[in-house]
Enzyme design. Structure first.
Site, PDB file in Angstrom:
ATOM      1  N   LYS A 160       0.852  -1.195   0.000  1.00  0.00           N
ATOM      2  CA  LYS A 160       0.000   0.000   0.000  1.00  0.00           C
ATOM      3  C   LYS A 160       0.885   1.242   0.000  1.00  0.00           C
ATOM      4  O   LYS A 160       1.888   1.292   0.724  1.00  0.00           O
ATOM      5  CB  LYS A 160      -0.902  -0.033   1.230  1.00  0.00           C
ATOM      6  CG  LYS A 160      -1.976   1.057   1.261  1.00  0.00           C
ATOM      7  CD  LYS A 160      -2.854   0.897   2.508  1.00  0.00           C
ATOM      8  CE  LYS A 160      -4.014   1.868   2.543  1.00  0.00           C
ATOM      9  NZ  LYS A 160      -4.876   1.676   3.731  1.00  0.00           N
ATOM     10  N   SER A 174     -10.155  -0.688   6.793  1.00  0.00           N
ATOM     11  CA  SER A 174      -9.518  -0.491   5.489  1.00  0.00           C
ATOM     12  C   SER A 174      -8.741  -1.684   4.938  1.00  0.00           C
ATOM     13  O   SER A 174      -8.285  -1.636   3.793  1.00  0.00           O
ATOM     14  CB  SER A 174      -8.579   0.720   5.543  1.00  0.00           C
ATOM     15  OG  SER A 174      -9.310   1.905   5.407  1.00  0.00           O
ATOM     16  N   SER A 218      -9.819   1.543   2.496  1.00  0.00           N
ATOM     17  CA  SER A 218      -8.880   2.289   1.691  1.00  0.00           C
ATOM     18  C   SER A 218      -7.800   1.446   1.014  1.00  0.00           C
ATOM     19  O   SER A 218      -7.209   1.894   0.029  1.00  0.00           O
ATOM     20  CB  SER A 218      -8.198   3.352   2.556  1.00  0.00           C
ATOM     21  OG  SER A 218      -7.366   2.757   3.535  1.00  0.00           O
TER      22      SER A 218
END
Lengths: 495, 97
Positions: free
Chosen positions: A79, A178, A154
Site C-alpha cells: 500500500k 480499510s 482504503s
C-alpha cells in the site's frame, strides 16, 4: 495467465526454496500479469523497477546455499503509505506526488529481509480515508469481480491486486476497516492484527491510535505467513507491543473450531444489511456449528455508537497528523508571498475533498467549547465499547458478524455521499476503537448480484491466532463444498 | 443546523485550508450532515466513565540517549520544494505591516 500467478505464497516460497522455480521466474510472471491487467484494474500507482534484480539476488543466495527467509522469492504489493526507499510514496494524494521517502518502514524492511520481492505500490483512498479508493488522486481501482464496481478501501489497490493475481500477498493498513472491507468485497482474506502488534514506523499516519498495518492474501495460511513475517516488537514505534507474535501460522494449519465458543453480535444485522449478505453470513454460522463450534448470540449495546465515536476520534487525529503537510520541507508547494498563505494554498491544492472534510471536522471536534460534547464524549464511548468486548470475551472465544453490511457498490454511487460511504465500515470500526484483532474471510457470493461476502471474526487483544483457526476452518469447509476457491469464480477481467 | 457555512469557513482558516467559495458551498452542507450524525454520541449515558485515548493501555517508553546514524543533508533535502545553503528555503514568515 501464467500458472505461477495462481499459486499461493506458501507454494511459491516452497518451490523457490526447493529449486523447482527461480525467484526471477516468479517475479517475471507477476510483472507480466501486472502488464496484462493493469489497464483494467488500476491497482498499482508504481511498479518496482528493481523487482527483477531483487529476485536475482534471491536466486544468487539460494545458489550460494544461504537461507532465503520465509517469503524467499514471493512478490508482495505494498500500500502506498509505507515509506519505501527507491520507490515513491504518495498516500494516494496530490500533496505527496513524486515524493521519495528518505527512510524505510520497519515492516517493508522486515519483508525484504524475509526474502519478499516488493513488486510495487498500490492505490488507496487519500491518506487511507475512504472505503472505495475513489478518494485517490490517481483515479479509482476496479473490482476484479466487476470492473464497474469499487474494490473497497482504503486498501483497495492492495485487495484488487491480490484478487487479480497481480501479487499473492499485499500489505494494507486498517484504521476503521480499510483491510477487512476491501478484502471482503474482493473475495479475499484480510486481517487487522492487534493494535501495536505490527509496527507503524514509516507508515504515514492517518489516526495514530487506530492505524494498524496488516496482510491481504488469497488464502488464510498465506495471510498468516505475511502476518508473522511483518509483526513483532519495534523499538522505533513507541506503541509497539513488546510481546511474542501470536502463533498465527500454526493456528492456520490447525484449522479446528471444535469446542470453540462463538458469539454473533446482535447489533450487526437488520436495517441496512443486504439480504444476500445475511444469507451467506448465516450459512457461515451454520457451517461453524456443523464443525463443532458452540454458537450463541451476544449483545454489545454500545457498538451502535462506534461509528459516530469513530468519526469524531479519527478526524480529530487527522486534523493533527495532516498538519505536517504544509509545503515547507517536502510535498506540493503553491506559490505565494507569505509562509501562511503558502501553507493554506498548498493544502487546498494538495488535499482532496475527503481529507478536507475530515480536517475541518476534527478541528471542530477539538475546538474549545465543543471538545467535551464531541471528542471527550467519543473517548468515553470508546471505553464503553472496550468494556462491551471485555464482557463478550468472558463468554465466547471470538465474535462474528458480516464484514460489511453490503457487497461492493458501483463506482460513483457513494462518491459524494460521505455518510453512505462511512456505512461500509459499520461492523469493522469497533475493533479499531478497542485495538483487538479481526479478520475477513470469504463466505460466498450474494445471490442478488453474484459479488463476494466476507465473514468477520473478532478476537481479543493478542489472540490473533484464534482468527486463523476459525478462518482456516471456514475456508477449508467452504472450498470443499464449492469444489474450488471462491476467487476462481471471478470473471470481471478479460485477461 | 449543526454548523453554518461561516463556521466552516472559520474552521478552514484555522486548519490552513484556503477553501474556495465553491468548495465551501459543497462541503458545508455535508459537514452539517456529518456533525448531526456523530452527535449521536451525546445520547450515551457516560457519567463517570473515564475517556480512552489509546486502546492498549501503553505508557510512555524511554530509550538511552545514544548517538545513531542520521540522514545526510542531501537525503533530508531530497524532497525540499526549495533549498539554499543546505537549508530548507521557505517564504517569509513575518510580513511587514
Amino acid at each position: 495467465m501464467n500458472e505461477l500467478t495462481t499459486k499461493t505464497a506458501a507454494e511459491l516460497a516452497a518451490a523457490v526454496a526447493g529449486g523447482e522455480v527461480s525467484a526471477a521466474e516468479v517475479t517475471a510472471a507477476h510483472l507480466a500479469r501486472i502488464e496484462a491487467v493493469e489497464g483494467q484494474v488500476n491497482a498499482f500507482l508504481h511498479v518496482a523497477a528493481d523487482a527483477a534484480a531483487r529476485a536475482s539476488e534471491i536466486d544468487a543466495r539460494r545458489a550460494a546455499g544461504a537461507p532465503l527467509g520465509p517469503l524467499g522469492g514471493v512478490p508482495v504489493a505494498v500500500k502506498d503509505l509505507f515509506a519505501t526507499v527507491g520507490m515513491p510514496t504518495t498516500c494516494g494524494s496530490r500533496i505527496l506526488e513524486g515524493w521519495h521517502p528518505p527512510y524505510e518502514s520497519t515492516i517493508t524492511r522486515r519483508l525484504r529481509e524475509a526474502g519478499a520481492i516488493l513488486i510495487g505500490k498500490t492505490n488507496m483512498d487519500e491518506f487511507a480515508m475512504g472505503s472505495s479508493t475513489e478518494n485517490s488522486a490517481y483515479g479509482p481501482s476496479h473490482n476484479p469481480w466487476d470492473l464497474s464496481f469499487v474494490p473497497g478501501g482504503s486498501s483497495g489497490g492492495s485487495a484488487a491486486a491480490v484478487a487479480a493475481y497481480e501479487a499473492p500477498l499485499a500489505l494494507g493498513t486498517d484504521t476503521g476497516g480499510s483491510i477487512r472491507e476491501p478484502a471482503a468485497v474482493c473475495g479475499i482474506v484480510g486481517t487487522k492484527p492487534t493494535y501495536g502488534g505490527s509496527s507503524r514506523y514509516g507508515v504515514v499516519a492517518f489516526a495514530s491510535s487506530l492505524d494498524t498495518p496488516g496482510p491481504l492474501a488469497r488464502s488464510v495460511l498465506d495471510a498468516a505467513l505475511l502476518h508473522e513475517a511483518m509483526s513483532g516488537h519495534d523499538p522505533m514505534d513507541s506503541t509497539s507491543i513488546d510481546a511474542p507474535v501470536p502463533p498465527v501460522v500454526a493456528a492456520a494449519r490447525q484449522a479446528d473450531v471444535a469446542g470453540m465458543r462463538i458469539g454473533i453480535v446482535s447489533e450487526f444485522s437488520g436495517e441496512g444489511y443486504q439480504p444476500g449478505v445475511m444469507t451467506r453470513f448465516n450459512e457461515a454460522v451454520e457451517l461453524l456449528e456443523s464443525l463443532g463450534a458452540k454458537v450463541t448470540e451476544i449483545s454489545c449495546r454500545h457498538f451502535k455508537y462506534a461509528m459516530p465515536a469513530y468519526y469524531l476520534i479519527a478526524p480529530s487525529e487527522v486534523s493533527s497528523n495532516l498538519a505536517r503537510f504544509d509545503g515547507m520541507r517536502y510535498g506540493l508547494r503553491a506559490s505565494a508571498s507569505s509562509a501562511e498563505e503558502t501553507m493554506s494554498l498548498s493544502r487546498d491544492a494538495g488535499f482532496g475533498d475527503e481529507a478536507k472534510r475530515r480536517i475541518v471536522l476534527g478541528t471542530y471536534a477539538l475546538s474549545s467549547g465543543y471538545y467535551d460534547a464531541y471528542y471527550g464524549k467519543a473517548q468515553q464511548v470508546r471505553t464503553l465499547i472496550i468494556r462491551d468486548f471485555d464482557a463478550a470475551f468472558e463468554q465466547v472465544d471470538v465474535l462474528v458478524s458480516p464484514s460489511s453490511p453490503t457487497t461492493a457498490f458501483p463506482i460513483g454511487e457513494r462518491a459524494d455521499d460521505p455518510i453512505a460511504m462511512y456505512l461500509a465500515d459499520l461492523c469493522t470500526i469497533p475493533s479499531n476503537l478497542a485495538g483487538n484483532a479481526a479478520i475477513s474471510v470469504p463466505c460466498g457470493l450474494a445471490p442478488e448480484n453474484g459479488l463476494p461476502v466476507g465473514l468477520h471474526v473478532m478476537a481479543p487483544v493478542l489472540a490473533d491466532d484464534r482468527l486463523y483457526r476459525v478462518g482456516a476452518a471456514v475456508e477449508a469447509a467452504f472450498e470443499s463444498r464449492w469444489g474450488h476457491p471462491l476467487l476462481t469464480e471471478a470473471k470481471g477481467l478479460s485477461a | 443546523m449543526a454548523i453554518t457555512r461561516d463556521e466552516v469557513a472559520h474552521l478552514a482558516r484555522l486548519s490552513r485550508l484556503a477553501l474556495s467559495d465553491e468548495e465551501l458551498d459543497h462541503l458545508a452542507p455535508q459537514l452539517d450532515q456529518i456533525i448531526s450524525s456523530v452527535a449521536q454520541v451525546q445520547e450515551v449515558a457516560a457519567e463517570g466513565i473515564p475517556p480512552t485515548s489509546h486502546a492498549t493501555g501503553l505508557t510512555n517508553v524511554f530509550r538511552d540517549d545514544e548517538p545513531v546514524a542520521c540522514l545526510s543533508p542531501a537525503e533530508a533535502l531530497f524532497g525540499a520544494p526549495a533549498e539554499e545553503l543546505q537549508r530548507f528555503k521557505v517564504p517569509r514568515i513575518l510580513v511587514e505591516e
